[in-house]
Design a protein around this motif. Structure first.
Motif, mmCIF file in Angstrom:
data_model
loop_
_atom_site.group_PDB
_atom_site.id
_atom_site.type_symbol
_atom_site.label_atom_id
_atom_site.label_comp_id
_atom_site.label_asym_id
_atom_site.label_seq_id
_atom_site.Cartn_x
_atom_site.Cartn_y
_atom_site.Cartn_z
ATOM 1 N N LEU A 270 -2.996 5.914 -13.796
ATOM 2 C CA LEU A 270 -2.277 5.149 -14.812
ATOM 3 C C LEU A 270 -0.877 5.692 -15.093
ATOM 4 N N ARG A 271 -0.686 7.008 -14.926
ATOM 5 C CA ARG A 271 0.647 7.565 -15.169
ATOM 6 C C ARG A 271 1.621 7.131 -14.078
ATOM 7 N N ALA A 272 1.123 6.969 -12.857
ATOM 8 C CA ALA A 272 1.966 6.422 -11.788
ATOM 9 C C ALA A 272 2.387 4.995 -12.116
ATOM 10 N N PHE B 294 4.242 8.558 -8.691
ATOM 11 C CA PHE B 294 3.803 7.760 -7.549
ATOM 12 C C PHE B 294 4.429 8.302 -6.266
ATOM 13 N N PRO B 295 3.944 7.897 -5.100
ATOM 14 C CA PRO B 295 4.402 8.478 -3.841
ATOM 15 C C PRO B 295 5.877 8.218 -3.536
ATOM 16 N N VAL C 178 0.865 -1.189 0.000
ATOM 17 C CA VAL C 178 0.000 0.000 0.000
ATOM 18 C C VAL C 178 0.897 1.232 0.000
ATOM 19 N N GLY C 179 0.865 2.016 -1.089
ATOM 20 C CA GLY C 179 1.880 3.034 -1.315
ATOM 21 C C GLY C 179 1.632 4.398 -0.721
ATOM 22 N N SER C 180 0.406 4.743 -0.376
ATOM 23 C CA SER C 180 0.130 6.086 0.125
ATOM 24 C C SER C 180 0.293 6.139 1.642
ATOM 25 N N THR D 106 -1.499 2.108 -5.537
ATOM 26 C CA THR D 106 -0.893 3.440 -5.569
ATOM 27 C C THR D 106 -1.839 4.509 -6.092
ATOM 28 N N PRO D 107 -1.767 5.707 -5.509
ATOM 29 C CA PRO D 107 -2.414 6.859 -6.113
ATOM 30 C C PRO D 107 -1.445 7.487 -7.116
ATOM 31 N N GLU D 108 -1.878 8.562 -7.733
ATOM 32 C CA GLU D 108 -1.003 9.318 -8.631
ATOM 33 C C GLU D 108 -0.799 10.708 -8.053
ATOM 34 N N TYR D 109 0.472 11.050 -7.815
ATOM 35 C CA TYR D 109 0.822 12.384 -7.322
ATOM 36 C C TYR D 109 1.645 13.088 -8.400
ATOM 37 N N ASN D 110 1.114 14.165 -8.950
ATOM 38 C CA ASN D 110 1.866 14.961 -9.927
ATOM 39 C C ASN D 110 2.440 14.102 -11.061
ATOM 40 N N HIS D 111 1.565 13.276 -11.646
ATOM 41 C CA HIS D 111 1.922 12.397 -12.763
ATOM 42 C C HIS D 111 2.886 11.281 -12.366
#
Length: 203
Positions: A131-133, A99-100, A18-20, A92-97
């Motif tokens: 998807l970009r992450a 990953f965390p 779990v990445g966030s 993972t979420p996507e942060y600024n195109h």
């Protein structure tokens, strides 16, 4: 432990990472939804590692250096679990195109633990669904000699993101994607487990 020892049909050991680490993150709810589907899939032994609960410092030792006491304690709770895994799923979420940072940190603290093992992805976010992450993570894991499965699961807000009941708004599509990704992960997981048992992976 060889594939012969554990048996061809032994459960596949899958670490769900779990990445966030943000307060109030959607990651635990997304993870709960996904692991529910994975448990119904059968044949999997799941181990969830939530990085929000891992106190791993950012500073890594240089060549020949020793980890700090803090890092050693954190790694003792993570590294053996990654090493024992046959496969991984990264949530993972996507942060600024991308990953965390916490996710990149735990990846970089390890190397052999990822090698010759498959990685699947469950991402979430806005219109891009994370998807970009995922695309950037594919490059990172390729450098670490891991195999990323082709299909991934992406929850796009607000269309297929989780509703108040903890289920995706477009449940049929999301569950179908999860089952498809798991099918590929299991195939690669079993194939690579057999290969590693027969012949140690060469870097």
């Amino acid at each position: 432990m060889s594939e012969t020892t554990v048996g061809t049909h032994a459960p596949l050991r899958v670490v769900v990472l779990v990445g966030s680490v943000r307060d109030g993150s959607t990651a635990p709810a997304v993870t709960d939804w996904f692991t529910g589907i994975a448990e119904r899939h059968g044949g999997l032994e799941l181990d969830v590692i939530d990085l929000a609960e891992v106190d791993l410092p950012l500073a890594m030792p240089g060549w020949g250096g020793r980890p700090s006491d803090r890092a050693t304690a954190a790694l003792a709770g993570v590294t053996p679990r990654l090493a024992a895994a046959d496969a991984f799923v990264v949530v993972t979420p996507e942060y600024n195109h991308s990953f965390p940072a916490a996710l990149k940190n735990v990846i970089d603290w390890h190397r052999a633990e990822w090698q010759a093992k498959p990685v699947g992805f469950v991402s979430y976010g806005g219109i891009g669904g994370g998807l970009r992450a995922v695309e950037q993570l594919r490059l990172v894991f390729a450098e670490l000699h891991a195999t990323t499965v082709r299909d991934s699961v992406s929850l796009h807000g607000p269309w297929s993101a989780l509703g108040e009941d903890g289920e995706p708004r477009d449940a049929t599509v999301a569950e179908g994607a999860a089952k498809g990704m798991l099918g590929q992960l299991v195939w690669w997981g079993r194939a690579l487990r057999t290969a590693r048992a027969a012949l140690p992976y060469q870097v």
